[in-house]
Design a protein around this motif. Structure first.
Motif, PDB file in Angstrom:
ATOM      1  N   ARG A 195       7.186   4.438  -4.598  1.00 18.95           N
ATOM      2  CA  ARG A 195       6.777   4.762  -3.231  1.00 18.95           C
ATOM      3  C   ARG A 195       5.583   3.888  -2.809  1.00 18.95           C
ATOM      4  NH1 ARG A 195       4.730  10.232  -2.659  1.00 18.95           N
ATOM      5  NH2 ARG A 195       6.071  10.752  -4.420  1.00 18.95           N
ATOM      6  N   TRP A 196       4.649   3.675  -3.731  1.00 17.87           N
ATOM      7  CA  TRP A 196       3.476   2.841  -3.421  1.00 17.87           C
ATOM      8  C   TRP A 196       3.844   1.370  -3.302  1.00 17.87           C
ATOM      9  CZ3 TRP A 196      -0.896   3.883  -1.244  1.00 17.87           C
ATOM     10  CH2 TRP A 196      -1.355   5.196  -1.269  1.00 17.87           C
ATOM     11  N   VAL A 197       4.726   0.911  -4.182  1.00 22.26           N
ATOM     12  CA  VAL A 197       5.150  -0.499  -4.102  1.00 22.26           C
ATOM     13  C   VAL A 197       5.902  -0.731  -2.789  1.00 22.26           C
ATOM     14  CG1 VAL A 197       6.713  -2.222  -5.120  1.00 22.26           C
ATOM     15  CG2 VAL A 197       5.128  -0.938  -6.587  1.00 22.26           C
ATOM     16  N   ASP A 198       6.784   0.192  -2.450  1.00 15.90           N
ATOM     17  CA  ASP A 198       7.525   0.049  -1.189  1.00 15.90           C
ATOM     18  C   ASP A 198       6.571   0.053   0.005  1.00 15.90           C
ATOM     19  OD1 ASP A 198       9.823  -0.063  -2.655  1.00 15.90           O
ATOM     20  OD2 ASP A 198      10.471   1.994  -2.224  1.00 15.90           O
ATOM     21  N   TYR A 199       5.557   0.914  -0.055  1.00 20.34           N
ATOM     22  CA  TYR A 199       4.548   0.961   1.014  1.00 20.34           C
ATOM     23  C   TYR A 199       3.831  -0.383   1.116  1.00 20.34           C
ATOM     24  CZ  TYR A 199       0.254   1.933   3.530  1.00 20.34           C
ATOM     25  OH  TYR A 199      -0.777   1.870   4.419  1.00 20.34           O
ATOM     26  N   ALA A 200       3.401  -0.899  -0.042  1.00 17.05           N
ATOM     27  CA  ALA A 200       2.639  -2.157  -0.061  1.00 17.05           C
ATOM     28  C   ALA A 200       3.494  -3.301   0.482  1.00 17.05           C
ATOM     29  CB  ALA A 200       2.157  -2.454  -1.481  1.00 17.05           C
ATOM     30  N   LEU A 201       4.762  -3.330   0.104  1.00 20.62           N
ATOM     31  CA  LEU A 201       5.646  -4.399   0.598  1.00 20.62           C
ATOM     32  C   LEU A 201       5.820  -4.275   2.118  1.00 20.62           C
ATOM     33  CD1 LEU A 201       8.346  -4.388  -2.249  1.00 20.62           C
ATOM     34  CD2 LEU A 201       6.611  -6.159  -1.827  1.00 20.62           C
ATOM     35  N   ALA A 202       5.990  -3.041   2.578  1.00 21.27           N
ATOM     36  CA  ALA A 202       6.214  -2.821   4.009  1.00 21.27           C
ATOM     37  C   ALA A 202       4.974  -3.163   4.830  1.00 21.27           C
ATOM     38  CB  ALA A 202       6.630  -1.371   4.255  1.00 21.27           C
ATOM     39  N   HIS A 203       3.785  -2.924   4.267  1.00 22.63           N
ATOM     40  CA  HIS A 203       2.540  -3.139   5.011  1.00 22.63           C
ATOM     41  C   HIS A 203       1.817  -4.411   4.581  1.00 22.63           C
ATOM     42  CE1 HIS A 203       3.344   1.111   5.759  1.00 22.63           C
ATOM     43  NE2 HIS A 203       2.585   0.993   6.835  1.00 22.63           N
ATOM     44  N   GLN A 204       2.462  -5.215   3.750  1.00 22.21           N
ATOM     45  CA  GLN A 204       1.851  -6.440   3.210  1.00 22.21           C
ATOM     46  C   GLN A 204       0.469  -6.134   2.623  1.00 22.21           C
ATOM     47  OE1 GLN A 204       2.348  -9.247   6.578  1.00 22.21           O
ATOM     48  NE2 GLN A 204       4.078 -10.023   5.390  1.00 22.21           N
ATOM     49  N   ILE A 211      -1.917  -5.066  -0.881  1.00 18.88           N
ATOM     50  CA  ILE A 211      -1.991  -5.445  -2.290  1.00 18.88           C
ATOM     51  C   ILE A 211      -2.428  -4.217  -3.094  1.00 18.88           C
ATOM     52  CG2 ILE A 211      -3.159  -6.905  -4.003  1.00 18.88           C
ATOM     53  CD1 ILE A 211      -1.470  -8.585  -2.163  1.00 18.88           C
ATOM     54  N   ILE A 212      -1.721  -3.953  -4.196  1.00 19.21           N
ATOM     55  CA  ILE A 212      -2.107  -2.877  -5.115  1.00 19.21           C
ATOM     56  C   ILE A 212      -2.891  -3.503  -6.268  1.00 19.21           C
ATOM     57  CG2 ILE A 212      -1.258  -1.177  -6.778  1.00 19.21           C
ATOM     58  CD1 ILE A 212       1.233  -0.863  -4.958  1.00 19.21           C
ATOM     59  N   LEU A 213      -4.101  -3.009  -6.512  1.00 15.41           N
ATOM     60  CA  LEU A 213      -4.851  -3.394  -7.710  1.00 15.41           C
ATOM     61  C   LEU A 213      -4.612  -2.295  -8.727  1.00 15.41           C
ATOM     62  CD1 LEU A 213      -8.184  -4.677  -6.085  1.00 15.41           C
ATOM     63  CD2 LEU A 213      -6.170  -5.989  -6.796  1.00 15.41           C
ATOM     64  N   TYR A 214      -3.814  -2.605  -9.740  1.00 12.73           N
ATOM     65  CA  TYR A 214      -3.338  -1.576 -10.665  1.00 12.73           C
ATOM     66  C   TYR A 214      -4.099  -1.670 -11.981  1.00 12.73           C
ATOM     67  CZ  TYR A 214      -0.057   1.681 -12.759  1.00 12.73           C
ATOM     68  OH  TYR A 214       0.507   2.790 -13.350  1.00 12.73           O
ATOM     69  N   THR A 244      -3.375   6.211   7.846  1.00 14.89           N
ATOM     70  CA  THR A 244      -3.709   4.979   8.568  1.00 14.89           C
ATOM     71  C   THR A 244      -3.417   3.796   7.643  1.00 14.89           C
ATOM     72  OG1 THR A 244      -5.962   5.151   7.741  1.00 14.89           O
ATOM     73  CG2 THR A 244      -5.549   6.023   9.934  1.00 14.89           C
ATOM     74  N   PRO A 245      -2.968   2.656   8.192  1.00 20.48           N
ATOM     75  CA  PRO A 245      -2.584   1.523   7.338  1.00 20.48           C
ATOM     76  C   PRO A 245      -3.766   0.976   6.541  1.00 20.48           C
ATOM     77  CG  PRO A 245      -2.040   1.111   9.665  1.00 20.48           C
ATOM     78  CD  PRO A 245      -2.805   2.374   9.620  1.00 20.48           C
ATOM     79  N   VAL A 246      -3.512   0.575   5.300  1.00 24.74           N
ATOM     80  CA  VAL A 246      -4.550  -0.044   4.464  1.00 24.74           C
ATOM     81  C   VAL A 246      -4.027  -1.368   3.919  1.00 24.74           C
ATOM     82  CG1 VAL A 246      -5.624   2.154   3.836  1.00 24.74           C
ATOM     83  CG2 VAL A 246      -3.806   1.226   2.391  1.00 24.74           C
ATOM     84  N   ASP A 247      -4.951  -2.228   3.452  1.00 25.19           N
ATOM     85  CA  ASP A 247      -4.591  -3.570   2.976  1.00 25.19           C
ATOM     86  C   ASP A 247      -4.725  -3.733   1.464  1.00 25.19           C
ATOM     87  OD1 ASP A 247      -4.326  -4.680   5.708  1.00 25.19           O
ATOM     88  OD2 ASP A 247      -6.469  -4.227   5.796  1.00 25.19           O
ATOM     89  N   VAL A 248      -5.658  -2.983   0.884  1.00 28.23           N
ATOM     90  CA  VAL A 248      -5.886  -3.066  -0.560  1.00 28.23           C
ATOM     91  C   VAL A 248      -5.919  -1.640  -1.099  1.00 28.23           C
ATOM     92  CG1 VAL A 248      -7.467  -3.826  -2.389  1.00 28.23           C
ATOM     93  CG2 VAL A 248      -7.230  -5.200  -0.299  1.00 28.23           C
ATOM     94  N   ILE A 249      -5.168  -1.405  -2.177  1.00 28.27           N
ATOM     95  CA  ILE A 249      -5.058  -0.044  -2.728  1.00 28.27           C
ATOM     96  C   ILE A 249      -5.371  -0.091  -4.216  1.00 28.27           C
ATOM     97  CG2 ILE A 249      -3.500   1.897  -3.142  1.00 28.27           C
ATOM     98  CD1 ILE A 249      -1.737   0.148  -0.888  1.00 28.27           C
ATOM     99  N   TYR A 250      -6.360   0.679  -4.622  1.00 32.48           N
ATOM    100  CA  TYR A 250      -6.672   0.794  -6.046  1.00 32.48           C
ATOM    101  C   TYR A 250      -5.885   1.953  -6.633  1.00 32.48           C
ATOM    102  CZ  TYR A 250     -10.792  -2.247  -5.606  1.00 32.48           C
ATOM    103  OH  TYR A 250     -11.643  -3.304  -5.396  1.00 32.48           O
ATOM    104  N   LEU A 251      -5.072   1.658  -7.643  1.00 31.79           N
ATOM    105  CA  LEU A 251      -4.388   2.719  -8.384  1.00 31.79           C
ATOM    106  C   LEU A 251      -4.721   2.561  -9.859  1.00 31.79           C
ATOM    107  CD1 LEU A 251      -0.796   2.771  -6.784  1.00 31.79           C
ATOM    108  CD2 LEU A 251      -2.709   4.319  -6.286  1.00 31.79           C
ATOM    109  N   CYS A 252      -4.927   3.662 -10.547  1.00 36.35           N
ATOM    110  CA  CYS A 252      -5.284   3.631 -11.964  1.00 36.35           C
ATOM    111  C   CYS A 252      -4.464   4.689 -12.689  1.00 36.35           C
ATOM    112  CB  CYS A 252      -6.778   3.921 -12.114  1.00 36.35           C
ATOM    113  SG  CYS A 252      -7.320   4.153 -13.824  1.00 36.35           S
ATOM    114  N   TYR A 253      -3.512   4.242 -13.523  1.00 41.71           N
ATOM    115  CA  TYR A 253      -2.678   5.166 -14.307  1.00 41.71           C
ATOM    116  C   TYR A 253      -2.381   4.605 -15.679  1.00 41.71           C
ATOM    117  CZ  TYR A 253      -2.262   7.896 -10.155  1.00 41.71           C
ATOM    118  OH  TYR A 253      -2.577   8.673  -9.070  1.00 41.71           O
TER     119      TYR A 253
END
Ligand SMILES: *Cc1c(COP(=O)(O)O)cnc(C)c1O
Length: 416
Positions: free
Chosen positions: A202-211, A213-216, A177-186
């Protein structure tokens, strides 16, 4: 009488670490002799003193503060230019990454940044976190009302949990399901996993496509040694338009007690208004930071700057290698004991799979009882951590060597 923020009541009273303390206390009272042998490999705090380059910089800065001519009062809230420049050059530009000094906001650490960043996001965002997860991401969202109530397994209504499993290398698949804010920790806390360039793309492309934001969170960036693994989300093309990066000096410079970190927010990063218009997050964060924060202590900023000096860089490398040496010893011991160990190559954490059918708390109790070692139960980081435990390599070498002796015993992990 004033109303309270009832969102706080949804939190399960900081369940994990208090429960660990309670069990250690109960064990100690029942076994006073064994209690003296306890080695703590649970908590993610560093043990080694600060690098000498930082100590020298601190002394110099303190002396400056003692003299009228060089005394400094309030500094710029975002951090002194000398530090923002050093960060932009060394962490980004030197590696060909386009991040400017005025896109860096110096803070007193990533934990505060994690919480405060939510101030610049509106209500109604669909928020995705990894499972298992660094609890700060979840709890801060609970506190500000971005979730519903807690469920019986400790997860919260309204959050999207992204399973991180051995099968997906602890890097989540894209959400259904579409999300707006994604927390990634690496590199990841708690699993110690890293994400490859392809996985992050893949995550950046997803975020761009769905507008979205990744909190990295790149708090453990210094522990990456596998060639080709990105050290920053901004290595990925397009990330300037969809990501915020959090960095901390706690785990590379050992600043857990000194306190310094930063947020990198590209000026190109846009969010959406209710009327459909766009607005840069950078402007909001500048307003937030300068309104609610008055800057990191001048001596601490000088100590942080010193981490980027040639001596400082070498000393950080030595510190990180020391902890990674601990991780390698612990990995060898646990492998001898017959367990599958993940995560130790590019992080200070070992993420250890227990025998089939054994729960994280059963593992915790067994290792405490028989080896007198405190671990962190994987299930405390989320349902996805069930069956695992986390071991931290932040310890003295003597403690690690003793812990290895006790852990490299197959019988320790035989259940039933
Ligand atoms: C330790 C840690 C941090 C750093 O927190 P500070 O507040 O800067 O000490 C950030 N993120 C994760 C996942 C951590 O484990």
């Amino acid at each position: 009488m004033a109303y309270i923020n009832e969102n706080f009541l949804k939190l399960q009273a900081g369940y994990l670490f208090p429960e660990i303390s309670r069990r250690v206390k109960v064990f100690g009272e029942a076994n006073p002799e064994a209690a003296k042998r306890i080695i703590r490999c649970g908590i993610g705090d560093v043990t080694e003193p600060l690098p000498p380059a930082c100590i020298a910089a601190l002394h110099r800065a303190v002396d400056e503060m003692a003299v009228r001519e060089t005394f400094r009062g309030y500094g710029p809230e975002q951090g002194y230019d000398f530090l923002r420049e050093a960060i932009a050059q060394n962490d980004f530009q030197r590696h060909g990454i386009n991040i400017d000094a005025d896109e860096i906001f110096v803070s007193d650490g990533s934990k505060c940044d994690c919480g405060n960043l939510l101030d610049i996001f509106g209500a109604g965002n669909r928020i995705a976190v990894m499972d298992p997860v660094y609890p700060v991401y979840v709890d801060t969202n609970v506190m500000c009302g971005n979730t519903g109530s807690a469920k019986t397994d400790g997860s919260f209504e309204g959050l999207v949990y992204l399973p991180c499993t051995a099968e997906n290398g602890f890097v989540p698949d894209l959400p259904a399901t579409p999300v707006d804010v994604i927390y990634l920790c690496y590199p990841n806390n708690p699993t110690g996993a890293v994400a490859t360039r392809e996985q992050l793309k893949r995550w950046v492309d997803y975020a761009l496509a769905h507008q979205a934001i990744i909190l990295y969170d790149a708090a453990y960036e210094a522990y990456i040694s596998t060639p080709g693994i990105p050290h920053s989300i901004f290595e990925i093309p397009g990330a300037r338009d969809c990501a915020i990066e959090l960095r901390s000096f706690s785990k590379n410079g050992g600043f857990t007690g000194l306190r310094c970190g930063y947020v990198a927010i590209p000026k190109t990063l846009m969010g959406k208004k209710k009327d459909g218009g766009k607005h840069p997050f950078h402007a909001l964060w500048l307003r937030n930071h300068t309104t609610k924060f008055n800057g990191v202590a001048y001596p601490v900023q000088r100590a942080t700057e010193a981490l980027y000096s040639p001596e400082g860089q070498q000393q950080v490398k030595d510190l990180v290698n020391f902890y990674k040496g601990n991780a390698a010893l612990l990995q060898a011991a646990l492998t001898t004991a017959g367990l599958k160990v993940y995560g130790y190559t590019d992080s200070p954490y070992l993420w250890v799979r227990g025998p089939q059918g054994v729960t994280s708390w059963q593992l915790f109790d067994r290792i405490l009882d028989k080896a007198n070692i405190v671990t962190t139960p994987g299930s405390g980081f989320g349902a996805g951590g069930e069956g695992y435990f986390r071991l931290s390599s932040f310890n003295s070498r003597a403690n690690v060597e003793e812990a290895c002796k006790r852990l490299s015993d197959k019988a320790l992990f035989v259940f039933g």
